[in-house]
Every structure is written in structure tokens, then in C-alpha cells.
Scaffold this motif. Structure first.
Motif, mmCIF file in Angstrom:
data_model
loop_
_atom_site.group_PDB
_atom_site.id
_atom_site.type_symbol
_atom_site.label_atom_id
_atom_site.label_comp_id
_atom_site.label_asym_id
_atom_site.label_seq_id
_atom_site.Cartn_x
_atom_site.Cartn_y
_atom_site.Cartn_z
ATOM 1 N N THR B 53 0.834 -1.205 0.000
ATOM 2 C CA THR B 53 0.000 0.000 0.000
ATOM 3 C C THR B 53 0.862 1.245 0.000
ATOM 4 O O THR B 53 2.016 1.216 0.428
ATOM 5 C CB THR B 53 -0.930 0.041 1.228
ATOM 6 O OG1 THR B 53 -1.882 1.098 1.067
ATOM 7 C CG2 THR B 53 -0.150 0.304 2.514
ATOM 8 N N ASP B 54 0.303 2.332 -0.472
ATOM 9 C CA ASP B 54 0.958 3.627 -0.455
ATOM 10 C C ASP B 54 -0.095 4.725 -0.460
ATOM 11 O O ASP B 54 -1.106 4.592 -1.136
ATOM 12 C CB ASP B 54 1.841 3.802 -1.705
ATOM 13 C CG ASP B 54 3.313 4.012 -1.354
ATOM 14 O OD1 ASP B 54 3.582 4.589 -0.293
ATOM 15 O OD2 ASP B 54 4.158 3.589 -2.140
ATOM 16 N N SER B 55 0.172 5.794 0.293
ATOM 17 C CA SER B 55 -0.669 6.985 0.191
ATOM 18 C C SER B 55 0.073 8.015 -0.648
ATOM 19 O O SER B 55 1.298 8.090 -0.593
ATOM 20 C CB SER B 55 -0.959 7.566 1.573
ATOM 21 O OG SER B 55 -1.849 6.738 2.264
ATOM 22 N N PHE B 56 -0.684 8.778 -1.398
ATOM 23 C CA PHE B 56 -0.098 9.772 -2.295
ATOM 24 C C PHE B 56 -0.642 11.142 -1.932
ATOM 25 O O PHE B 56 -1.851 11.329 -1.821
ATOM 26 C CB PHE B 56 -0.391 9.393 -3.749
ATOM 27 C CG PHE B 56 0.249 8.076 -4.098
ATOM 28 C CD1 PHE B 56 1.524 8.017 -4.617
ATOM 29 C CD2 PHE B 56 -0.394 6.881 -3.810
ATOM 30 C CE1 PHE B 56 2.142 6.805 -4.871
ATOM 31 C CE2 PHE B 56 0.211 5.655 -4.065
ATOM 32 C CZ PHE B 56 1.482 5.626 -4.598
ATOM 33 N N SER B 91 -6.931 -1.497 -4.847
ATOM 34 C CA SER B 91 -7.979 -0.669 -4.262
ATOM 35 C C SER B 91 -7.622 0.784 -4.561
ATOM 36 O O SER B 91 -6.459 1.095 -4.820
ATOM 37 C CB SER B 91 -8.064 -0.892 -2.754
ATOM 38 O OG SER B 91 -6.887 -0.426 -2.122
ATOM 39 N N PHE B 92 -8.610 1.659 -4.522
ATOM 40 C CA PHE B 92 -8.380 3.076 -4.834
ATOM 41 C C PHE B 92 -9.231 3.909 -3.883
ATOM 42 O O PHE B 92 -10.453 3.862 -3.920
ATOM 43 C CB PHE B 92 -8.780 3.349 -6.280
ATOM 44 C CG PHE B 92 -8.404 4.715 -6.779
ATOM 45 C CD1 PHE B 92 -7.158 4.935 -7.353
ATOM 46 C CD2 PHE B 92 -9.289 5.784 -6.678
ATOM 47 C CE1 PHE B 92 -6.800 6.199 -7.823
ATOM 48 C CE2 PHE B 92 -8.933 7.057 -7.137
ATOM 49 C CZ PHE B 92 -7.686 7.256 -7.722
ATOM 50 N N SER B 93 -8.572 4.659 -3.031
ATOM 51 C CA SER B 93 -9.280 5.392 -1.989
ATOM 52 C C SER B 93 -8.951 6.875 -2.107
ATOM 53 O O SER B 93 -7.790 7.256 -2.125
ATOM 54 C CB SER B 93 -8.817 4.833 -0.644
ATOM 55 O OG SER B 93 -9.729 5.139 0.342
ATOM 56 N N LEU B 94 -10.003 7.667 -2.182
ATOM 57 C CA LEU B 94 -9.871 9.084 -2.516
ATOM 58 C C LEU B 94 -10.333 9.929 -1.331
ATOM 59 O O LEU B 94 -11.395 9.681 -0.770
ATOM 60 C CB LEU B 94 -10.789 9.316 -3.722
ATOM 61 C CG LEU B 94 -10.699 10.550 -4.571
ATOM 62 C CD1 LEU B 94 -9.317 10.714 -5.173
ATOM 63 C CD2 LEU B 94 -11.739 10.467 -5.690
ATOM 64 N N LEU B 140 -6.089 13.605 -1.805
ATOM 65 C CA LEU B 140 -5.106 12.607 -1.390
ATOM 66 C C LEU B 140 -5.628 11.256 -1.879
ATOM 67 O O LEU B 140 -6.835 11.031 -1.908
ATOM 68 C CB LEU B 140 -4.987 12.576 0.135
ATOM 69 C CG LEU B 140 -4.796 13.923 0.837
ATOM 70 C CD1 LEU B 140 -4.819 13.741 2.357
ATOM 71 C CD2 LEU B 140 -3.490 14.569 0.411
ATOM 72 N N ASN B 142 -5.050 6.907 -1.729
ATOM 73 C CA ASN B 142 -4.353 5.705 -1.266
ATOM 74 C C ASN B 142 -4.701 4.553 -2.203
ATOM 75 O O ASN B 142 -5.853 4.404 -2.612
ATOM 76 C CB ASN B 142 -4.766 5.333 0.169
ATOM 77 C CG ASN B 142 -4.114 4.035 0.629
ATOM 78 O OD1 ASN B 142 -4.558 2.950 0.256
ATOM 79 N ND2 ASN B 142 -3.055 4.137 1.401
ATOM 80 N N ALA B 144 -3.967 0.246 -2.493
ATOM 81 C CA ALA B 144 -3.349 -0.971 -1.972
ATOM 82 C C ALA B 144 -3.434 -1.967 -3.118
ATOM 83 O O ALA B 144 -4.339 -1.895 -3.948
ATOM 84 C CB ALA B 144 -4.066 -1.479 -0.738
#
Lengths: 330, 330
Positions: B53-56, B91-94, B140, B142, B144
Motif C-alpha cells: 500500500t501507499d498513500s499519495f 484498491s483506490f481510496s480518494l 489525497l 491511497n 493498496a
């Protein structure tokens, strides 16, 4: 030490990041998969999987009954549990504002670690970013999770008129907890969030007769029932008198003008179960702590709307919540 | 339509959230797993997995050569690729600030969808939150990800003195691109981010002779080599003359006082390979577009430090970057 602050260096990918991961992340999440500290975790799991993610932006980050760390662990575990899977592995991704207290960051990580241990899941990968001058006051957390599928509880096609609805807990506690804390309401009895791991409910049920499940977080019970209604062309008739709710929560909802059916929960799920097995399933659920207040609240009907039988015998429609009831609730 | 703004309702879990998911998320990410729209995605995959996982938090969110959506997809895909896995599901979390342009939100989602398609991965679950009055200016993200493990490329124990180091691309482009854009530097030739999917490099290599890999993102090449050095007790001797770098990037680093070895990349990996096979592996890597500028830059040595041979014949130590070079770089 108490006053140490998070600096942007911690998010740089260099020495400060490494120190934070070694000293804080591994201290509370420690397991052999995580400690390899690669760019990815290697998992050896067999069978069909469930995969889910959620970002958590709750404000304040510490509240009665929990904090953003615990919420982020249980939140994603619960999404896996209601999908019919046993949660197994989590990622944990932290975005911290520059200048935030180091000790509070550690508290959040410690709380997430304790929650993971209680839920029997391992946090196997993660990421930490620091953002400066953003105006953000408290951390944001994302978790993604993997679970071993036991039974698909997400198939709208299995829902039939006559099926019963079990609500696994009293409602509206998380939302009302956050509101009281945020607004600094001076309430005699402090309302605690219901933030909890739902998996024991599914484990104890043995999944038999359970057709469908969904946790009632943002948008509450109203959002879940309306979404199912929208997807299936069926409807629901629920009985207000059967819906468990604490007196203090009920009064606060009335006082502030919230419909408790639309208020967020963090430890309550709706299960659609076979009518013939519903009492047996309910008894099992009530035998575990997180399901102690579970109740049969109504049934699936063929009319395509969500209807609430009020205590005085009337019927009112329960609509899909349209706007944002409570910003940054989870 | 152009001026439509993100409202907090979009993050409520109610009707606005559902509309956004149907109209925007499914439009660009559409696949049968995602479209079930449950709390979790069901995956049927066999074999050993990599999970990352990574947050951007990159600012600005749109930059030459990419945007936060593309970066978030390739960033997590690359973490899986360097771990030795073929990326498969994301996964794509906004998290969007209230009042942010709807059209820009759509652009980010569209770009992430296009990147996922190019990388051959499916975005199967996600989450959208809106935060109000936070001072945050841009979204932002994220991600995973899950990949099918081909060969573990994360085992420090396999690294031996004499192994060769392949750098798969020219360096420092992403960091210098963000700096130029952020500072509004008026540079004749616009520097584009190197943001790209690294998987073709691993596919074409067939993994044979490749012992270890890591992408050189935050902290750059210097951070990767120092981390390996720290973990193994070994060291590196790299040759500055062999390190690919574009002239404009080099000049900008010099002008602004950045060591290009510590500047972030988003399409460059370091591979530690068996010496005897190194030329063959390099040739293969150079045959794919993302590896066209790959080079053998040095070797593993028994002395426990990272050393750089300068063009005038000196040797200088390359240290682990300590502070934050560039906040919100990825």
C-alpha cells in the motif's frame, strides 16, 4: 519526549522514516511479515479472498470508546466480515500533519496494534506520509484488508420476500458520540462509540441461514436498507419498537434533530436471514458480547420501499439519506 | 458542469456517494468485480501473493507527465513489481477537500483508470471521503495492491559482494518535475515526471539472475542503497559517470542544490543481479520502453558503505538522506 512533534523529515523516505518504522510501527504492529520491511508483504494464503479498503478522516481523532487507529482496523475488518470473510491481513497507511504531537501519533498506532491483536489480524504493510502547511489538524488513516472467504454474503440475488432482518446492535452510538465530543456538549452520561469487531457474530452464526450482510456505517441503517431495496426491487418493513437504541442516544438524536436510522454506527450490522432459522441465528448472535443487544427488526417485503412501523401504529417511508449528516464521522 | 464543486454530501455514504460511484468511479474503473459494489471485492487468485500500500499526497496534483491518479496506480504496482510479483488487483481510496472541482476529480479518476488499464490491473474496491474546512487544497489518494508472486526479490540474504547493480532509468526526473511545477520555474524545456509502470522490466527479464529489486522513490537511489547496506552489512561502489541523467535535470539539481542521488523517481528501480548474467539482463531491460535508458552503475562490495566514484577519479560517501528534501513529492 511528550512535546516532540512530527516533522516533515519523518515522511521523507530517509533515516527519520526508517527510525519511525522501526521504533513505533514495528513496536506495536510487530510480526515477521511486517518486519521484513520490503515494499510489499508476502502472503501465503489459499482459497477465495475478500479485499476491501477504507480511509478514515474522523475528527476528533480520539473519542469516547475509540480513536482513529482502532476505527481504521475494525472498519476494514468489518467490511471483510460482512462480505462473509474472516479478516486476516491489513495494510495501515498514515498521513500525519507536520507539527502533530509525536506522542499522539504513537497512541494511534498503539491503539491500532491492540485492535488488530484482538481481531486476530496481522498488519503486514503500510506507509507514512507527512503533509505540511495543509491546515489539516489531525491524522488520516487508510487500511486495506484481506480475508479468507467463508460464504459470499454480498449476493443481492439471494434476498427474497419473507426473509427476516437482524440488527446486531443498538444504533446511532458512533455518530452521537462524535457529535457530542466535537460540539463539546455537556452531557451527563458520556456516549461511547460502538466501534467494535463484528467478526465474532459471523463466527458464532456458522453462516448457516445468513443470506446477506452489511455494516451500517455512514448513512446508517437507512442507507443500507435503501441500497438493498434499490438493487433488488424488493423492500423492507421494519418495526421501530424493535430497533435497539440507548435512551441517552435517543434523546440526543431528538434534541439535535437527527433521525437515528441515518446516523453512523461502527459496530452494527444488518443481516438478512432465512425466516425459519431467524430465532436460532439471533440466539447465537446474542451469545457473543458484540451481539448482546441484537434484535429481529423486521422483514423483506415485495413492495419496493423501506417502511417503518411506528410505535403508534403508523407507517412512514425511510428514505436514502441525501446530504452529509455529519462530516468526518469515520 | 465545468464549475461543479465537490460537496460534503459526496462523502456521506448516501445518495450522492452512490451517484458518484456509479457515474464516475464505475465509468473509469469499470469491471465486473468492482461493479458488484459491496463492502469488499471477491478475488479468485491462487498462489503466493504480494500485498502493498501507499498513500499519495503529491502537490500539485497535476504535473508534466502525470497526476496523482496515475502516480497512485503505478506507485503501488511498482511496489508489487519490485517485490517480484505481477500486479493484479488494486484498491483506490480518494480523500477530496470540499469545494474541489468536480471536473478535476473526474480527471484524476480517469487518469487512474487509464493507468490501470495500461498496467493490466483491475481496480476492484475503493472508498471516497470528503473533508471540509481542513485547509487541504487538493485530493489525497491511497492505493493498496495485490500481485501474484513470481520470485521473491526482497531477500537481503541473497545479496553478495561482486553482484552488479542495474539502474533501470535516468534519475531525478520526478522530483525535479514537481519542484519546477511547484515553484513556477520558467525553464525552457519542461521536465516531465518519469512516472511509469515498471512491470515490463521484470517480465522481460524473466527474473533469471535478478536477486533483489527496489524502486528508488522518496529518498532516491541514495536511500535504497543505504537501506540495503544497513540491512546486509555490505556496501556499494557506484560510478557517477554511468548513472543516466538528462542534462536539463542535472543542471536544475545543480542550480537548486539537490543531490540527484537523493531525489525521488517514479519510474526507476535498482536491480541487484548476478555478475555473470548482468549484461544479458541489461540488454533485455533496454529492449522495453521503460528500461531504454537502463545502465550498469556499479557493484556490491564488502566494505559497509555506499561509495560513489566521481568523474575526476575521487570517491565520496553517499549518505542516507536525513531530512525531508521535498515535501509532498509523491
Amino acid at each position: 519526549m511528550e512535546d516532540k512533534k512530527i516533522t516533515s523529515a519523518l515522511g521523507s523516505g530517509g533515516k527519520s522514516t526508517n527510525d519511525f518504522v522501526k521504533d513505533i510501527i514495528c513496536k506495536y504492529f510487530g510480526n515477521s511479515i511486517l518486519e521484513n520491511l520490503g515494499d510489499a508483504a508476502y502472503l501465503d494464503i489459499n482459497g477465495e479472498l475478500s479485499f476491501s479498503t477504507d480511509s478514515f478522516v474522523v475528527e476528533p481523532e480520539f473519542f469516547p470508546g475509540g480513536d482513529i487507529g482502532k476505527l481504521a482496523v475494525y472498519g476494514t475488518c468489518n467490511d471483510l466480515s460482512v462480505s462473509g470473510a474472516k479478516p486476516k491481513f491489513l495494510s495501515f497507511s498514515l498521513i500525519v500533519p507536520e507539527g502533530y504531537k509525536f506522542s499522539d501519533t504513537e497512541k494511534i498506532v498503539a491503539s491500532a496494534g491492540a485492535a488488530a491483536e484482538e481481531a486476530g489480524v496481522q498488519i503486514v504493510c503500510g506507509d507514512t506520509k507527512v503533509i505540511s502547511a495543509s491546515g489539516l489538524k489531525s491524522p488520516l488513516v487508510n487500511t486495506a484488508g484481506l480475508g479468507i472467504l467463508k460464504k459470499k454474503l454480498n449476493d443481492y440475488g439471494k434476498i427474497k420476500a419473507g426473509d427476516k432482518i437482524i440488527l446486531t446492535s443498538d444504533i446511532a452510538r458512533h455518530g452521537m458520540c462524535i457529535v457530542s465530543k466535537r460540539e463539546g456538549l455537556n452531557i451527563e452520561s458520556e456516549i461511547e462509540s460502538d466501534c467494535a469487531d463484528l467478526n465474532p457474530i459471523f463466527e458464532v452464526s456458522g453462516y448457516k441461514g445468513v443470506k446477506f450482510a452489511r455494516d451500517a456505517t455512514r448513512g446508517g441503517v437507512a442507507a443500507v436498507l435503501n441500497e438493498i431495496s434499490d438493487k433488488t426491487g424488493l423492500g423492507f418493513l421494519i418495526d421501530e419498537a424493535e430497533i435497539p437504541m440507548r435512551e441517552d442516544v435517543k434523546y440526543l438524536c431528538e434534541f439535535l434533530g437527527f433521525d437515528p436510522l441515518s446516523v453512523a454506527n461502527e459496530g452494527a450490522a444488518l443481516l438478512i436471514v432465512e425466516s425459519a432459522l431467524s430465532s436460532k441465528i439471533l440466539d447465537k448472535i446474542k451469545s457473543v458480547k458484540v451481539g448482546a443487544d441484537a434484535a429481529l427488526i423486521g422483514e423483506v417485503c415485495s413492495e419496493n420501499k423501506v417502511m417503518l412501523k411506528t410505535p403508534i401504529g403508523g407507517i412512514r417511508n425511510v428514505e436514502m439519506p441525501v446530504g452529509e449528516l455529519l462530516p468526518r464521522i469515520c
